[in-house]
Design an enzyme around this catalytic site. Structure first.
Site, mmCIF file in Angstrom:
data_model
loop_
_atom_site.group_PDB
_atom_site.id
_atom_site.type_symbol
_atom_site.label_atom_id
_atom_site.label_comp_id
_atom_site.label_asym_id
_atom_site.label_seq_id
_atom_site.Cartn_x
_atom_site.Cartn_y
_atom_site.Cartn_z
ATOM 1 N N SER A 151 0.833 -1.218 0.000
ATOM 2 C CA SER A 151 0.000 0.000 0.000
ATOM 3 C C SER A 151 0.863 1.262 0.000
ATOM 4 O O SER A 151 0.561 2.228 -0.717
ATOM 5 C CB SER A 151 -0.970 0.013 1.181
ATOM 6 O OG SER A 151 -0.299 -0.273 2.386
ATOM 7 N N HIS A 163 -1.879 -8.922 1.921
ATOM 8 C CA HIS A 163 -1.566 -7.649 2.600
ATOM 9 C C HIS A 163 -2.703 -7.352 3.572
ATOM 10 O O HIS A 163 -2.957 -8.126 4.485
ATOM 11 C CB HIS A 163 -1.352 -6.583 1.518
ATOM 12 C CG HIS A 163 -0.783 -5.281 1.996
ATOM 13 N ND1 HIS A 163 -0.102 -5.138 3.174
ATOM 14 C CD2 HIS A 163 -0.818 -4.027 1.434
ATOM 15 C CE1 HIS A 163 0.275 -3.868 3.326
ATOM 16 N NE2 HIS A 163 -0.154 -3.179 2.281
ATOM 17 N N HIS A 213 5.860 -12.563 7.854
ATOM 18 C CA HIS A 213 6.039 -11.174 7.416
ATOM 19 C C HIS A 213 7.233 -11.089 6.478
ATOM 20 O O HIS A 213 8.198 -11.843 6.628
ATOM 21 C CB HIS A 213 6.254 -10.240 8.610
ATOM 22 C CG HIS A 213 5.988 -8.811 8.259
ATOM 23 N ND1 HIS A 213 6.958 -7.988 7.742
ATOM 24 C CD2 HIS A 213 4.842 -8.089 8.305
ATOM 25 C CE1 HIS A 213 6.419 -6.805 7.494
ATOM 26 N NE2 HIS A 213 5.142 -6.832 7.831
ATOM 27 N N ARG A 269 2.794 -4.460 16.811
ATOM 28 C CA ARG A 269 1.405 -4.007 16.631
ATOM 29 C C ARG A 269 0.440 -5.090 17.115
ATOM 30 O O ARG A 269 -0.649 -4.803 17.605
ATOM 31 C CB ARG A 269 1.143 -3.683 15.147
ATOM 32 C CG ARG A 269 2.051 -2.596 14.604
ATOM 33 C CD ARG A 269 1.914 -2.431 13.103
ATOM 34 N NE ARG A 269 2.257 -3.639 12.387
ATOM 35 C CZ ARG A 269 2.113 -3.813 11.075
ATOM 36 N NH1 ARG A 269 1.616 -2.834 10.338
ATOM 37 N NH2 ARG A 269 2.463 -4.946 10.491
ATOM 38 N N ASP A 320 -2.302 -8.458 11.752
ATOM 39 C CA ASP A 320 -3.644 -8.897 11.378
ATOM 40 C C ASP A 320 -4.166 -10.057 12.216
ATOM 41 O O ASP A 320 -5.361 -10.332 12.216
ATOM 42 C CB ASP A 320 -3.660 -9.283 9.895
ATOM 43 C CG ASP A 320 -3.419 -8.080 9.018
ATOM 44 O OD1 ASP A 320 -4.036 -7.038 9.294
ATOM 45 O OD2 ASP A 320 -2.601 -8.169 8.094
#
Ligand code: AMX
Length: 433
Positions: free
Chosen positions: A240, A270, A317, A326, A372
């Protein structure tokens, strides 16, 4: 000129000589080599992008402007009664590298409120799309539809100088940031809440207003603030961020660029992975009649996914080689607010059981969870059970990072991006040598 814009102007003027000197005096210094593996393999690890807004260390995770996630949350001014900072203050931090005062933050809150009204034609466009259109398609379409409002395009046609181009880019970026929460909430309530809408509350900050427009009470405002900040930036090479930067490098405006970046975010490898994580997790619970699996059942389900050639969503990743901070920041929120929630317990079980299995499987270079793996469960807990919407939330957050980046791209006069391609025959020839 707003305080933020004048601070940014000063930062840009201080920074420019550094870039100019590097280019002029040290442009030939080598910072890496390139292998055939990298040319075929998605340019993994190729150092060919420059940003000062965030840096991703494989072992430590993301730092925004030099600060880790906990340091960022601790340093920024907090919304009264909230555990999390103003997203608007974070926007100042991403753009300038400075932590704003409370007063400076509130000035940005006001600026966003003044720009927040979404033109009616955007809702008209959204309403003409079939209602079962994916919310990411709607989100990207809405962003693109607003391109007619671009200040950058108007200034470009007037003949603006290259060094001044950051100013209209900043204007478009700020307007987009102010409008995106309303667009996201509108899509959500149009698609999933019977087309009933809650008007924006002009007295609220971005996170508070978003929660209010979604119709979800406190602490969902904190979820929104946390979520948008955590998803904002992950240096420049991810799909992105890179797409937004690439499109902007052609002097396309912020609307064209962000819409393109959002389309990249919509890929299952993604941003869409957060949707896939919850689908995978819920399917497993459904198959077990709503119960939590035993460790053996969970192992079997993970192996079944891997053996059928699929990836375990939310794990692995391209850069990180440890658990994503995160993920940990969201886990901390879960431990405080929903520690006994069965879905969170299952996500925690996967956190324990999956990494050894991925190691044994032997393919993924990083067996640890990414952002995620944890985000869907929080949304589900607060009633946002339509998981195809989760990537839109990611997109509102990601806009902060990529829009700050393209503002700096224009400030530093980065050129049009144009890597060189070669043919397979050329690679074969070089391989033979
Ligand atoms: N489950 C199973 N296999 C995996 C895996 C996972 N979670 N992660 C990587 N692998 C496999 C790859 O598919 C690849 O297999 P191949 O050699 O047969 O093609 C091999 O391991 C090597 O891949 P890698 O170098 O470790 O990862 P990558 O840089 O190519 O890809 C990523 C990174 C994130 C796309 C990958 O780990 C993945 O598909 N994860 C699951 C999807 C996901 O969670 N995406 C979200 C990432 C964060 C984000 O952008 N939002």
């Amino acid at each position: 000129m707003s305080k933020l814009k004048s601070t940014l102007k000063q930062k840009i003027e201080e920074h420019r000589p550094r870039t100019t000197r590097l280019l002029k005096e040290h442009g030939d210094v080598k910072i890496g080599d390139l292998t055939i593996g990298q040319a075929i393999g998605g340019a993994r690890g190729v150092k060919c992008l420059v940003t000062d807004i965030s840096y991703l260390d494989p072992m430590e995770g993301i730092r925004f402007r030099g600060k880790t996630i906990p340091e960022t949350f601790a340093a920024l001014p907090k919304v009264p009664g909230s555990d999390y900072p103003y997203v608007e203050g974070f926007w100042h931090f991403l753009l300038t590298g400075d932590i704003p005062t409370k007063e400076e933050t509130l000035e940005i809150v006001k600026d966003f409120q003044a720009r927040a009204e979404v033109p009616h034609y955007v809702f008209d466009v959204l309403r003409t799309l079939p209602r079962d259109t994916h919310p990411m398609t709607m989100f990207s379409t809405a962003i693109l539809a607003m391109q007619r409002d671009s200040v950058f395009v108007k200034e470009y046609h007037k003949g603006i100088g290259k060094m001044d181009m950051w100013e209209p880019m900043y204007e478009d970026a700020t307007t987009l940031m102010a409008r995106l929460p309303r667009i996201a909430a509108y899509i959500y309530r149009m698609k999933y809440r019977g087309d009933t809408h809650i008007a924006p509350d002009p007295a609220l900050d971005l996170g508070g207003n978003f929660a209010s427009m979604m119709g979800i009470p406190h602490p969902y405002d904190d979820v929104a603030r946390m979520y948008f900040i955590l998803h904002s930036d992950h240096e420049s090479g991810n799909v992105s961020a890179h797409t937004t930067h690439l499109v902007a490098s052609a002097l396309s405006d912020a609307f064209y660029s962000l819409s393109a970046g959002i389309n990249g975010l919509a890929g299952p490898l993604h941003g869409l992975a957060n949707e896939e994580v919850l689908r995978w997790t819920q399917n497993l619970m459904d198959r077990l009649g709503g119960k939590l699996p035993t460790e053996e059942e969970l192992k079997a389900a993970l192996w079944e996914t891997l053996n059928s050639g699929q990836v375990v969503p939310g794990y692995g990743h391209a850069v990180l080689r440890k658990t994503d901070p995160r993920y940990m920041a969201q886990r901390e929120f879960c431990l405080k607010h929903l520690a006994d929630y069965p879905l969170f317990k299952l996500v925690s079980m996967i956190f324990e059981v999956c990494p050894p299995i991925l190691k044994e499987h032997g393919k993924a270079k990083n067996p640890w969870p990414n952002v995620d793996a944890q985000s869907g469960v929080i949304q589900w807990y607060y009633g946002v059970t339509e998981y195809e919407f989760y990537t839109v939330l990611f997109g509102v957050g990601r806009a902060l990072g990529v829009l700050a980046n393209i503002t700096w791209d224009r400030a530093l006069g980065y050129p049009i991006e144009r890597p060189k391609s070669v043919t397979t025959a050329m690679l074969e020839e070089w391989a033979g040598k």
